[in-house]
Design a protein around this motif. Sequence first.
Motif, mmCIF file in Angstrom:
data_model
loop_
_atom_site.group_PDB
_atom_site.id
_atom_site.type_symbol
_atom_site.label_atom_id
_atom_site.label_comp_id
_atom_site.label_asym_id
_atom_site.label_seq_id
_atom_site.Cartn_x
_atom_site.Cartn_y
_atom_site.Cartn_z
ATOM 1 N N GLU A 1 0.827 -1.210 0.000
ATOM 2 C CA GLU A 1 0.000 0.000 0.000
ATOM 3 C C GLU A 1 0.857 1.254 0.000
ATOM 4 N N THR A 2 1.904 1.240 0.830
ATOM 5 C CA THR A 2 2.820 2.373 0.903
ATOM 6 C C THR A 2 3.510 2.588 -0.442
ATOM 7 N N ARG B 1 1.173 4.041 -3.034
ATOM 8 C CA ARG B 1 0.998 5.480 -2.824
ATOM 9 C C ARG B 1 2.194 6.253 -3.389
ATOM 10 N N GLU C 1 2.116 8.918 -6.498
ATOM 11 C CA GLU C 1 2.611 10.278 -6.319
ATOM 12 C C GLU C 1 3.718 10.598 -7.321
#
Length: 67
Positions: free
Chosen positions: A49-50, A53, A57
């Motif tokens: 998940e990190t 993200r 970005e």
Amino acid sequence: GPPKDPYAVLGLPDGASLDEAKKAWRALIVQYHPDKVAHLAPEFRSLAETRTREIMEAWQQLQDELG
């Protein structure tokens, strides 16, 4: 900390084209997709998940720069 280098996040050389960036981004998103890591331990899912993200970005940053 300082924002991560979007090229580094996507594993791209500096000066890569938007087209190359898009291919790298797509490949990474698929790799870290929740469905792909659903069978893994929770810590791997949270890492995915990190990473997702970060990848999103980085992609948005490159779209702004190169788009």
